[in-house]
Every structure is written in structure tokens, then in C-alpha cells.
Design an enzyme around this catalytic site. Structure first.
Site, short mmCIF file in Angstrom:
data_model
loop_
_atom_site.label_atom_id
_atom_site.label_comp_id
_atom_site.label_asym_id
_atom_site.label_seq_id
_atom_site.Cartn_x
_atom_site.Cartn_y
_atom_site.Cartn_z
N GLY A 62 0.84 -1.19 0.00
CA GLY A 62 0.00 0.00 0.00
C GLY A 62 0.87 1.24 0.00
O GLY A 62 2.05 1.17 0.36
N CYS A 89 5.28 -6.22 1.48
CA CYS A 89 5.66 -4.80 1.51
C CYS A 89 5.01 -4.09 2.71
O CYS A 89 5.37 -4.37 3.84
CB CYS A 89 5.31 -4.17 0.16
SG CYS A 89 6.11 -2.60 -0.10
N TYR A 90 4.01 -3.23 2.49
CA TYR A 90 3.34 -2.58 3.62
C TYR A 90 2.83 -3.63 4.60
O TYR A 90 2.89 -3.45 5.82
CB TYR A 90 2.16 -1.76 3.08
CG TYR A 90 1.35 -1.02 4.13
CD1 TYR A 90 1.68 0.28 4.48
CD2 TYR A 90 0.25 -1.62 4.74
CE1 TYR A 90 0.93 0.96 5.43
CE2 TYR A 90 -0.50 -0.95 5.70
CZ TYR A 90 -0.16 0.35 6.03
OH TYR A 90 -0.89 1.02 6.97
N HIS A 178 8.00 -7.85 -4.05
CA HIS A 178 6.68 -8.21 -4.60
C HIS A 178 6.74 -9.54 -5.36
O HIS A 178 7.06 -9.55 -6.56
CB HIS A 178 6.17 -7.08 -5.51
CG HIS A 178 5.79 -5.87 -4.72
ND1 HIS A 178 4.53 -5.69 -4.21
CD2 HIS A 178 6.52 -4.82 -4.30
CE1 HIS A 178 4.48 -4.56 -3.53
NE2 HIS A 178 5.68 -4.01 -3.57
N GLU A 180 4.30 -11.14 -6.48
CA GLU A 180 3.19 -11.24 -7.43
C GLU A 180 3.53 -10.69 -8.81
O GLU A 180 2.80 -10.96 -9.76
CB GLU A 180 1.95 -10.53 -6.86
CG GLU A 180 2.02 -9.01 -6.74
CD GLU A 180 2.71 -8.50 -5.47
OE1 GLU A 180 3.48 -9.26 -4.88
OE2 GLU A 180 2.48 -7.33 -5.11
N SER A 232 -24.64 -5.82 -24.59
CA SER A 232 -24.17 -4.55 -25.14
C SER A 232 -23.26 -4.78 -26.35
O SER A 232 -23.10 -3.90 -27.18
CB SER A 232 -23.38 -3.81 -24.08
OG SER A 232 -22.20 -4.54 -23.78
N GLY A 233 -22.64 -5.94 -26.39
CA GLY A 233 -21.64 -6.17 -27.44
C GLY A 233 -20.29 -6.43 -26.81
O GLY A 233 -19.38 -6.95 -27.44
N GLY A 234 -20.17 -6.10 -25.54
CA GLY A 234 -18.92 -6.36 -24.83
C GLY A 234 -18.87 -7.82 -24.38
O GLY A 234 -19.90 -8.53 -24.41
N ASP A 236 -18.40 -9.11 -21.38
CA ASP A 236 -19.03 -9.46 -20.09
C ASP A 236 -20.50 -9.84 -20.25
O ASP A 236 -20.96 -10.86 -19.75
CB ASP A 236 -18.92 -8.31 -19.08
CG ASP A 236 -17.51 -7.77 -18.98
OD1 ASP A 236 -16.59 -8.51 -19.38
OD2 ASP A 236 -17.33 -6.63 -18.52
N SER A 237 -21.25 -8.99 -20.98
CA SER A 237 -22.68 -9.29 -21.12
C SER A 237 -22.89 -10.45 -22.07
O SER A 237 -23.84 -11.23 -21.91
CB SER A 237 -23.46 -8.04 -21.56
OG SER A 237 -22.97 -7.56 -22.78
N LYS A 385 -11.64 -10.21 -15.49
CA LYS A 385 -11.82 -10.10 -16.95
C LYS A 385 -11.14 -11.24 -17.71
O LYS A 385 -11.73 -11.82 -18.61
CB LYS A 385 -11.24 -8.76 -17.40
CG LYS A 385 -11.52 -8.40 -18.82
CD LYS A 385 -12.86 -7.72 -18.88
CE LYS A 385 -13.19 -7.20 -20.24
NZ LYS A 385 -14.44 -6.43 -20.18
#
Ligand code: XMP
Length: 529
Positions: A62, A89-90, A178, A180, A232-234, A236-237, A385
Site C-alpha cells: 500500500g 511490503c506494507y 513483490h 506477485e 451490449s456487445g462487450g 461481459d454481457s 476479466k
């Protein structure tokens, strides 16, 4: 949002978010290793962390300093929890500071590669020996180590790089670097050791398993009632629609597509074709272009455009749901909400994002009413995503749709600076299509996170043949990013840029000049409005 999910019975790693830009990356890395992960606010109640599905806890990095007043602080009971802990880290500084060690500011921020020496053989470092390259990004560092801890790795200039609790039965670790990020080449080995050697997790998370659970959950939640999904065309939907089609008989699923007239060239047709390919043939197509364009006449202020488009979308959606008899309390609504959307909206998971622009994909009144009535399903709410994309491929969606660049809800309206007119929309559509075509021809589309063209509100002088021209200026934007929160301009080879300028000015009537936007986010945003 309820924390109870499809994943209730899975071994879970809780990631406490202290505001690091890498928090989501930690969560993704854990899942890549086959263990489910969830992000929680840093001060989540200890009761949640004590639940048996939580096998271990990672404290993120952070930007704050643990010594400053108001620094994010977890429920203090966390420090005596009998579960494995890894502070990054933090997170490590917090462990040391809480146990009466000291943390001090460095003379300068250490950002970049470093080498650490592993001092003792530890479960965290299994399969690793000697000197390891790692990635550092910190201002503060540990000074005096807390009595309860011992040092297990140091950097070449003696700074404490990793610690563990001195009592062997306490599995509490901290790393200053880090693990990750890919710049720590053996970072995945360290995370793997934490998950499997230290937390004893099983490899229980996979996309195939997730698909099976999601389908079963949709079937049991929706039962025999109808469900409506707006595509919508994306990605996700569309994945949401594909999941419904997999889970339920087609007569139960109502699919709607609203064309707001602000989409890219051929986009609505492509959406319908993609749905057809996976067997969704009965789509209600709502052509609302005229209404949107009418309401946008003469509007030049970006926030005003966003507000009008958002309001119009809500009105059209409400009208259509009512017209089709889908607004009543016997119909479910499905939405493509992602895990990231919940984190960014602060819905009980991670941090609250600052509002820079009014994103229009907010909860509409009908969505809110469905949520309150328990009639809203969000089958992607647990996944990121890249996982949605992989799921899309599993469900048979075409790669061209699954890997399509993100596209904002307000569409081309926020890429036309100044007033939105049918003529300017038509021009931008051509420029955008030509730009993306050139990227695809050069194998660059997949390497770029998002690329698009903008139409600037200026004209400029040029020479066409022997005559003077006075034509439009278009801007090109292409960025590298992992989640849209930060971004850098894509470093195109010079030949690509000059070829683009030649194509756009030669092939598209009305384009006189082409500029490339090299700004990063921050301070610029990705979209121009
Ligand atoms: P900015 O311009 O804020 O964009 O840096 C970050 C990402 O979000 C997308 N974006 C939107 N997406 N509705 C959306 O669904 C919106 O209103 C919206 N505005 C921006 C943008 O394309 C980029 O990917």
C-alpha cells in the site's frame, strides 16, 4: 453483495487490500495457481477471516506509511489469528510495527530490481536457494526487527527483505519485495509455497469447475422463471448470455440488444452474429439511435453528454422491459458485473475508486428493484476479466469478440470532442475501422490493451494535389494497461504510425491530419472525455 457464493466450499485465500496497485494481481496469481482468492477491505471483520474456507491471509502492499496517523490498520485480532499470514511490503511492515519493531523511511524510494540472499531454509523458500532476483517498490523499510520475528532474507546492502515469526508453529511471514509481479522471476514459487506448503490448500479452483458451479447455481436460483439479459456487445454481457443459454432452455431466456447509435462500424451486426453462433437466435433488437442523437444535439460538455446518454439508456431500458412484460416481479434480470466492478464500486470488497468521470453503467432503477426483490443474477461477479474471456472461449464465443478491446458505454460520443452529429459519427467510424484494421494486419491488435480514434473539434490547413484543404484532425490512442486504472501509450514502430497517417489521410475524405496521443494515465485518462 453477499459474500456467500458459488465458491463457498472452496479453499480460499483472503487478500486484505491496503491500497496497493498490485492487490488484484495478487488475487489473480493465487487463482492461476489453482486456489480461489477474494479481496477484502483491510479492516474486514475478524469473524469473516475465521470462517473455515479461509485457509490463509495475504496482506497487500500500500502507498501509506505504517507510522503515519490514519494509516490503514486491520482488526488487531488479525495479528494473533491461528492461520497462515503473508505480509507483502506494507503488509510486512505492519507485522513488524504491530509487534513493536520499527519502520523507517528510506533515503529514497527503492523501485526496481534487487537481489536478496536467502538466509535460512524455510517452507516459504522451498525449491529456492542462494541469491534471488526480486522486484522492490517501497519507500519505508524495517529498521529494528520485532523480538517475535527473525530475518530470513536480506538484500545485498543489508536491508531486511523477508521475515518470519520466531515461533515455528506460527506460520506468519513477511516479504519486502513483490512476489506477485513477473519481474520477481521466482515469485510464483514463493506464492505456491505459501498456498500449498504453508496453508495446505488443495488445487480446487479451475474455470471448468467454476463453469459447472455457475450453471448449477443459475438453474437453482432462476428455476422455471423467465430471465432477461441486455447484451451490449462487450464480452461481459455476451458471456452472461452464453451462460444463461447453457444453463436454461432457450424459451426461458430473453435477450435484448439496444443500439444507441454510438457504436463502432458493424458492431451491432457482429453482436447478433456472435449470439447466433452459440445458438441464441431470438434477440430483441432495439434501434434507439435516433432518440440518443436527438437528445445529444448541440451538447458539447463531456459530463453533460455522459449524463444524457446514461439517462436515455435508463429510459430506453425501462421502456423496453415494460413493453416486453419483463419488468414485473416474476422475471429475473441477468447482468455482466465483474469482480473488478464490485471492487471498484466498493461494494463490500476492496477500495473505493475516486470518481473522475461519470461511468454510465450504473445501477438503473429496474436493476435496483430487481436486486431488492432478489431477482438479479450476476454470474461473473466472482471472476476477473481474463477469466471471463477464458470462459467465453469455453462457451464457444468467437475469439474476435472475446478479445475485443474495452469499449465505453457512452460509445463514440465521448470520442467526438464537441457536438455529436451523424456526419461526425460516420467520419469517426471510418477512421476507427481503418486504425483497427491496420493494427490487425500488423498483428498488433492483440498486443494492445485498448486502441481507438478520436475526432478533434478543430480543422487544419493542408495541401491536396495543388489545392489548399481545410480538414479534420484525428487523434489516435493506443494504450498498454492491465485494468484500465493506469495506462501507458503503446510504443508503435515509426513505420506503423506513418503508414497509419498515410492511410487515414488518403482513404478517408475529410481527414487532413493525424496525431498520436503519447500521454500516460495518470495524469491523462484513457478516453478523451
Ligand atoms: P478512463 O477514460 O476513465 O477509462 O481512463 C478507463 C477505462 O474505462 C472505459 N470507460 C468506460 N467504460 N462506461 C464503461 O463501461 C463508461 O462510461 C466508461 N468511460 C470510460 C475506458 O474505455 C477505459 O477502458
Amino acid at each position: 453483495m453477499s459474500d456467500v457464493s458459488t465458491a463457498i466450499d472452496l479453499d480460499t485465500i483472503a487478500i486484505l487490500d491496503f491500497g496497493s496497485q498490485y492487490t488484484q494481481l495478487i488475487a489473480r496469481r493465487v487463482r492461476e495457481l489453482g486456489v480461489f482468492s477474494r479481496i477484502y477491505p483491510h479492516d474486514v471483520s475478524i469473524t469473516r477471516l475465521l470462517a473455515p474456507d479461509i485457509r490463509g491471509i495475504i496482506l497487500s502492499g500500500g502507498p501509506a506509511s505504517v507510522t503515519e496517523s490514519g494509516a490503514p490498520w486491520p482488526d488487531s485480532a488479525l495479528f494473533s489469528i491461528e492461520k497462515p499470514l503473508l505480509g507483502i511490503c506494507y503488509g510486512m511492515q505492519l507485522l513488524n510495527y504491530f509487534h513493536d519493531g520499527t519502520v523507517v523511511p528510506g533515503s529514497r524510494r527503492e523501485y526496481g530490481p534487487a537481489e536478496i540472499t536467502l538466509i535460512s531454509a524455510e517452507p516459504l523458500f522451498q525449491r529456492l536457494v542462494g541469491i534471488q532476483p526480486v522486484w522492490m517498490s517501497h519507500g519505508d523499510h524495517l529498521d529494528r526487527l520485532a523480538d517475535d520475528f527473525r530475518v530470513i532474507a536480506r538484500t545485498s546492502d543489508g536491508v531486511i527483505a523477508a521475515i518470519r515469526h520466531a515461533e515455528p508453529r506460527r506460520a506468519v511471514y513477511g516479504v519486502q519485495f513483490h512476489p506477485e509481479v513477473t519481474h520477481t522471476p521466482n515469485g510464483q514459487v514463493i506464492l505456491e509455497n505459501f498456498l500449498f506448503e504453508i496453508c495446505g490448500c488443495s488445487h480446487s479452483w479451475s474455470l471448468a469447475g467454476h463453469l459447472e458451479r455457475t450453471v448449477a447455481e443459475l438453474q437453482s436460483t432462476i428455476g422455471k422463471l423467465p430471465v432477461c439479459v441486455l447484451v451490449s456487445g462487450g464480452v461481459d454481457s455476451t458471456v452472461t448470455a452464453a451462460l444463461l443459454a447453457r444453463a436454461l432452455p432457450s424459451a426461458q431466456v430473453r435477450t435484448l440488444h439496444i443500439d444507441n447509435g454510438l457504436m463502432r462500424a458493424g458492431e451491432s451486426v457482429e453482436v447478433l452474429e456472435s449470439l447466433h453462433r452459440i445458438g441464441i437466435t431470438d434477440v430483441t433488437f432495439v434501434d434507439a439511435a435516433e432518440l440518443f442523437l436527438e437528445r445529444l444535439v448541440g451538447v458539447t460538455d463531456p459530463e453533460e453528454k455522459r449524463r444524457i446518454i446514461g439517462d436515455t439508456f435508463i429510459a430506453v431500458q425501462e421502456r423496453e422491459l415494460a413493453r416486453l412484460g419483463l419488468g414485473d416481479n416474476k422475471v429475473f434480470l441477468a447482468q455482466g458485473t465483474l469482480y473488478t466492478d464490485l471492487i471498484e464500486s466498493g461494494s463490500g470488497v476492496g477500495k473505493q475508486a475516486v470518481v473522475i468521470k461519470t461511468h454510465h453503467n450504473v445501477s438503473t432503477p429496474s436493476v435496483q428493484a430487481k436486486r431488492e426483490a432478489g431477482l438479479l443474477v450476476e454470474p461473473n461477479r466472482e471472476i476477473f476479466k481474463d477469466e471471463v474471456r477464458a470462459l467465453g472461449l469455453c462457451l464457444g464465443l468467437p475469439e474476435s469478440l472475446v478479445y475485443r478491446h474495452p469499449f465505453p458505454g457512452p460509445g463514440l460520443a465521448i470520442r467526438i470532442l464537441g457536438a455529436v452529429t451523424p456526419e461526425r459519427l460516420a467520419l469517426l467510424r471510418q477512421v476507427d475501422a481503418c486504425f483497427l484494421d491496420e493494427l490487425r494486419r500488423n498483428g498488433l491488435y492483440e498486443k494492445i490493451w485498448q486502441a481507438f480514434a478520436v475526432l478533434l473539434p478543430v480543422q487544419s490547413v493542408g495541401v491536396m494535389g495543388d489545392a489548399r484543404s481545410y480538414d479534420h484532425v484525428v487523434g489516435l490512442r493506443a494504450v498498454q494497461s492491465c485494468d484500465g486504472m493506469t495506462a501507458q501509450a503503446y510504443p508503435f514502430p515509426w513505420e506503423v504510425l506513418t503508414r497509419l497517417a498515410t492511410r487515414l489521410t488518403n482513404e478517408i475524405n475529410g481527414v487532413g491530419r493525424v496525431v498520436y496521443d503519447v500521454s500516460s494515465k495518470p495524469p491523462a485518462t484513457i478516453e478523451w472525455e
